[in-house]
Design a protein around this motif. Structure first.
Motif, PDB file in Angstrom:
ATOM      1  N   UNK A  84       7.297  -5.648  -1.017  1.00  0.00           N
ATOM      2  CA  UNK A  84       6.841  -4.934   0.178  1.00  0.00           C
ATOM      3  C   UNK A  84       7.333  -3.490   0.258  1.00  0.00           C
ATOM      4  N   UNK A  85       8.257  -3.101  -0.635  1.00  0.00           N
ATOM      5  CA  UNK A  85       8.893  -1.795  -0.519  1.00  0.00           C
ATOM      6  C   UNK A  85       7.887  -0.650  -0.655  1.00  0.00           C
ATOM      7  N   UNK A  86       6.906  -0.795  -1.557  1.00  0.00           N
ATOM      8  CA  UNK A  86       5.928   0.283  -1.745  1.00  0.00           C
ATOM      9  C   UNK A  86       5.071   0.459  -0.494  1.00  0.00           C
ATOM     10  N   UNK A  87       4.641  -0.647   0.099  1.00  0.00           N
ATOM     11  CA  UNK A  87       3.864  -0.573   1.332  1.00  0.00           C
ATOM     12  C   UNK A  87       4.695   0.035   2.453  1.00  0.00           C
ATOM     13  N   UNK A  88       5.981  -0.316   2.517  1.00  0.00           N
ATOM     14  CA  UNK A  88       6.869   0.204   3.553  1.00  0.00           C
ATOM     15  C   UNK A  88       7.029   1.721   3.419  1.00  0.00           C
ATOM     16  N   UNK A  89       7.190   2.185   2.194  1.00  0.00           N
ATOM     17  CA  UNK A  89       7.418   3.614   1.957  1.00  0.00           C
ATOM     18  C   UNK A  89       6.143   4.438   2.052  1.00  0.00           C
ATOM     19  N   UNK A  90       5.059   3.932   1.468  1.00  0.00           N
ATOM     20  CA  UNK A  90       3.858   4.757   1.317  1.00  0.00           C
ATOM     21  C   UNK A  90       2.663   4.290   2.156  1.00  0.00           C
ATOM     22  N   UNK A  91       2.807   3.145   2.837  1.00  0.00           N
ATOM     23  CA  UNK A  91       1.703   2.633   3.629  1.00  0.00           C
ATOM     24  C   UNK A  91       0.694   1.885   2.775  1.00  0.00           C
ATOM     25  N   UNK A  92      -0.348   1.381   3.415  1.00  0.00           N
ATOM     26  CA  UNK A  92      -1.394   0.675   2.674  1.00  0.00           C
ATOM     27  C   UNK A  92      -2.717   0.813   3.414  1.00  0.00           C
ATOM     28  N   UNK A  93      -3.788   0.507   2.713  1.00  0.00           N
ATOM     29  CA  UNK A  93      -5.109   0.496   3.333  1.00  0.00           C
ATOM     30  C   UNK A  93      -5.517  -0.954   3.563  1.00  0.00           C
ATOM     31  N   UNK A  94      -6.452  -1.129   4.484  1.00  0.00           N
ATOM     32  CA  UNK A  94      -6.939  -2.470   4.801  1.00  0.00           C
ATOM     33  C   UNK A  94      -7.458  -3.162   3.538  1.00  0.00           C
ATOM     34  N   UNK A  95      -7.001  -4.401   3.334  1.00  0.00           N
ATOM     35  CA  UNK A  95      -7.462  -5.176   2.187  1.00  0.00           C
ATOM     36  C   UNK A  95      -6.674  -4.958   0.915  1.00  0.00           C
ATOM     37  N   UNK A  96      -5.623  -4.119   0.974  1.00  0.00           N
ATOM     38  CA  UNK A  96      -4.841  -3.841  -0.231  1.00  0.00           C
ATOM     39  C   UNK A  96      -4.138  -5.100  -0.736  1.00  0.00           C
ATOM     40  N   UNK A  97      -3.790  -5.992   0.185  1.00  0.00           N
ATOM     41  CA  UNK A  97      -3.212  -7.288  -0.176  1.00  0.00           C
ATOM     42  C   UNK A  97      -3.529  -8.263   0.962  1.00  0.00           C
ATOM     43  N   UNK A  98      -3.166  -9.498   0.800  1.00  0.00           N
ATOM     44  CA  UNK A  98      -3.624 -10.573   1.693  1.00  0.00           C
ATOM     45  C   UNK A  98      -3.411 -10.284   3.173  1.00  0.00           C
ATOM     46  N   UNK A 153       5.048  16.356  -3.768  1.00  0.00           N
ATOM     47  CA  UNK A 153       4.955  16.332  -2.295  1.00  0.00           C
ATOM     48  C   UNK A 153       3.665  15.648  -1.849  1.00  0.00           C
ATOM     49  N   UNK A 154       3.275  14.610  -2.589  1.00  0.00           N
ATOM     50  CA  UNK A 154       2.074  13.840  -2.262  1.00  0.00           C
ATOM     51  C   UNK A 154       2.374  12.356  -2.456  1.00  0.00           C
ATOM     52  N   UNK A 155       1.725  11.531  -1.647  1.00  0.00           N
ATOM     53  CA  UNK A 155       1.864  10.079  -1.813  1.00  0.00           C
ATOM     54  C   UNK A 155       0.476   9.444  -1.748  1.00  0.00           C
ATOM     55  N   UNK A 156       0.389   8.206  -2.200  1.00  0.00           N
ATOM     56  CA  UNK A 156      -0.842   7.422  -2.076  1.00  0.00           C
ATOM     57  C   UNK A 156      -0.505   6.095  -1.417  1.00  0.00           C
ATOM     58  N   UNK A 157      -1.282   5.726  -0.411  1.00  0.00           N
ATOM     59  CA  UNK A 157      -1.093   4.417   0.190  1.00  0.00           C
ATOM     60  C   UNK A 157      -1.455   3.331  -0.813  1.00  0.00           C
ATOM     61  N   UNK A 158      -0.807   2.183  -0.695  1.00  0.00           N
ATOM     62  CA  UNK A 158      -1.111   1.059  -1.590  1.00  0.00           C
ATOM     63  C   UNK A 158      -2.578   0.668  -1.392  1.00  0.00           C
ATOM     64  N   UNK A 159      -3.302   0.559  -2.508  1.00  0.00           N
ATOM     65  CA  UNK A 159      -4.713   0.195  -2.449  1.00  0.00           C
ATOM     66  C   UNK A 159      -5.645   1.376  -2.321  1.00  0.00           C
ATOM     67  N   UNK A 160      -5.103   2.609  -2.348  1.00  0.00           N
ATOM     68  CA  UNK A 160      -5.935   3.809  -2.210  1.00  0.00           C
ATOM     69  C   UNK A 160      -5.621   4.777  -3.343  1.00  0.00           C
ATOM     70  N   UNK A 161      -6.619   5.567  -3.710  1.00  0.00           N
ATOM     71  CA  UNK A 161      -6.374   6.613  -4.710  1.00  0.00           C
ATOM     72  C   UNK A 161      -6.432   8.005  -4.066  1.00  0.00           C
ATOM     73  N   UNK A 162      -6.407   8.041  -2.739  1.00  0.00           N
ATOM     74  CA  UNK A 162      -6.459   9.305  -2.012  1.00  0.00           C
ATOM     75  C   UNK A 162      -5.044   9.870  -1.844  1.00  0.00           C
TER      76      UNK A 162
END
Length: 387
Positions: A205-219, A260-269
Motif C-alpha cells: 500500500x505504500x505506493x498508493x499512500x505516497x503517490x495516490x491512485x486512480x479508480x480501478x487501479x486495484x481491487x 519533481x513529478x509523480x504518477x498515481x498508481x494505475x495512471x501514466x499521467x
C-alpha cells in the motif's frame, strides 16, 4: 532608531527632505545618496528602514533602483519622489512594489504621514519574519548540550533552503522534532507538513499512500485518491523510517526527487509537485545498501544534509531540563499540580541506561508524577522507575 536613505540627484531637495525629517523626529537617522548607483551601494552595505528615491536621475533612474532593491532587500519600503511629469511612472512603481509616492515639491503632512506609515509597515514585516522563525512549543527541542546546540545551529542554516535532509538516530530520540523545526523555520512554513511513517504502512500500500491512485487501479480503489506527495505540495513531506520502504516505492520516490513529478498508481499521467523532502531512519542505510535493501542513488539524493540525533545516553546533561519540561507538560495534561524532583532523584535518573531514549524518559517522568510524593525523591525513583 529608524534609518532613512534619501536618493536624490538635486542637492537642494536632499537637504530639504533631510531637514523636514530631522525636525519631525530627532530619532530619525537620515543619510543621502546623490544618484541611484551610490544609493544601491549604500543599501548593499547598510540596513535601512526606509528609502526615499527620486524617479528621474542620471546614471540610474528610480525605477531601476526600485527593481534592484526588491531583489537585494525586498523588505525595505520604497517611497518614490516624482516630478509633475513623472506621475504615470510613479503610479506604475506601485505595481512594481513601491510603498507610495510623493510629488515635488513635497507636501509636509503628506510626506510625514507616508514616512510614518512606511516605517510602521517595515516594523510589521520584520516582526512577522521573527514570529515565523519561532517554532511552536509542541515541537520544542529541549536541551543545551553541545550535540543539541550543534543541531539547532545546523537547522537555522539549512531551514531557509530547499536542501533535502536525512535525519538519523535511534528510536525515541526526537527525529520528528528536527523535521518540524526544519519546516517551521523555512519559507514553506505556510504550506503543509505531511508525515508518513513508512514502517507502519504495508509494502503493498505504500505506493498508493505516497503517490495516490486512480479508480480501478486495484481491487479496493473505488475512486481517484491523491497521495501524500500531492497533499504536501508547496510544503514539506517527512518520510519517517524510510529504511523500511520497499525497493519499488524507493524507485518512485527517486523519480519524484529527480523530476519533481509523480504518477498515481494505475495512471501514466505526470503530476508536477513542489515538495521539500525530509527523511529519517534508525537504520544504517549504508549497510542496507550493501545488503541490497536500499538504493544507493536514493540515499545520495536524500542525504544532501545529514543530521544525526544523539541517543539520550550521549546527552545526559540535558536530562534535568527534559525532566522539568515533561513535568510541567504532564501536570498540565493530567490537570494536577506540577511536581519538583529532588537533586538525588535527578542524579539517579541521569545514571540510568536509557535504551528507549527520550520517549522512555517521558514515560518514567509521567509515572513518577502520578505515583511519587509531592517532591519526587530518590526512593520514588527506585520504586517506580526501576528498569
Amino acid at each position: 532608531m529608524p534609518k532613512i536613505l534619501i536618493i536624490e540627484d538635486e542637492a537642494a531637495i536632499r537637504r530639504v527632505l533631510g531637514k523636514i525629517l530631522s525636525e519631525e523626529n530627532d530619532t530619525y537617522q537620515v543619510e543621502e545618496a546623490e544618484d541611484g548607483l551610490v544609493g544601491i551601494d549604500k543599501i548593499k552595505k547598510e540596513d535601512y528602514d526606509l528609502v526615499l528615491c527620486d524617479i528621474k536621475m542620471p546614471k540610474m533612474d528610480g525605477v531601476e533602483v526600485l527593481e534592484a532593491v526588491k531583489k537585494i532587500k525586498p523588505e525595505i519600503p520604497m517611497v518614490m519622489i516624482s516630478g509633475h511629469g513623472d506621475l504615470d511612472t510613479a503610479v506604475n512603481t506601485m505595481r512594481l512594489g513601491a510603498f507610495d509616492y510623493i510629488s515635488k515639491p513635497p507636501d509636509l503632512n503628506r510626506l510625514l504621514n507616508t514616512v510614518r506609515n512606511a516605517l510602521d509597515r517595515k516594523e510589521l514585516v520584520v516582526e512577522n519574519k521573527r514570529l515565523k522563525k519561532k517554532v511552536s512549543k509542541k515541537y520544542e527541542m529541549i536541551g543545551d548540550s553541545d550535540a543539541i546546540s550543534q543541531i539547532k545551529v545546523m537547522i537555522d542554516k539549512v531551514a531557509a533552503t530547499d536542501a533535502r535532509v536525512l535525519v538519523t538516530g535511534p528510536n525515541g530520540t526526537g527525529k520528528e522534532l528536527v523535521a518540524h523545526w526544519l519546516h517551521e523555520k523555512s519559507e514553506r512554513a505556510k504550506g503543509p507538513m505531511i508525515e508518513v511513517n513508512c514502517a507502519a504502512i504495508p509494502s503493498e500500500l505504500i505506493e498508493s499512500e505516497l503517490f495516490g491512485h486512480v479508480k480501478g487501479a486495484f481491487t479496493s480503489a473505488n475512486k481517484d485518491r491523491a497521495g501524500k506527495f500531492e497533499a504536501a505540495n508547496g510544503g514539506t513531506i517527512f518520510l519517517d523510517e524510510i529504511g523500511d520502504m520497499s525497493l519499488s516505492a524507493q524507485a518512485k520516490v527517486l523519480r519524484a526527487l529527480q523530476e519533481s513529478r509523480i504518477q498515481r498508481v494505475g495512471s501514466d499521467k505526470d503530476i508536477k509537485v513542489d515538495v521539500r523532502v525530509v527523511a529519517a531512519t534508525n537504520k544504517d542505510l549504508k549497510k542496507e545498501i550493501a545488503d541490497g535493501k536500499f538504493r544507493e542513488d536514493l540515499y545520495h539524493r536524500l542525504a544532501v544534509i545529514l543530521i544525526k540525533v544523539p541517543a539520550l545516553n550521549d546527552r545526559r546533561d540535558d536530562i534535568p531540563l527534559l525532566i522539568e519540561h515533561f513535568s510541567a507538560k504532564i501536570a498540565n495534561e493530567q490537570g494536577v499540580a506540577k511536581k519538583s524532583f529532588s537533586k538525588a532523584a535527578i542524579r539517579l535518573l541521569k545514571e540510568y541506561d536509557w535504551t528507549g531514549n527520550i520517549r522512555e524518559l517521558r514515560n518514567v517522568v509521567e509515572r513518577l508524577i502520578i505515583l511519587g510524593e509531592a517532591e519526587v525523591s530518590e526512593t520514588d525513583v527506585k520504586l517506580f522507575a526501576s528498569k
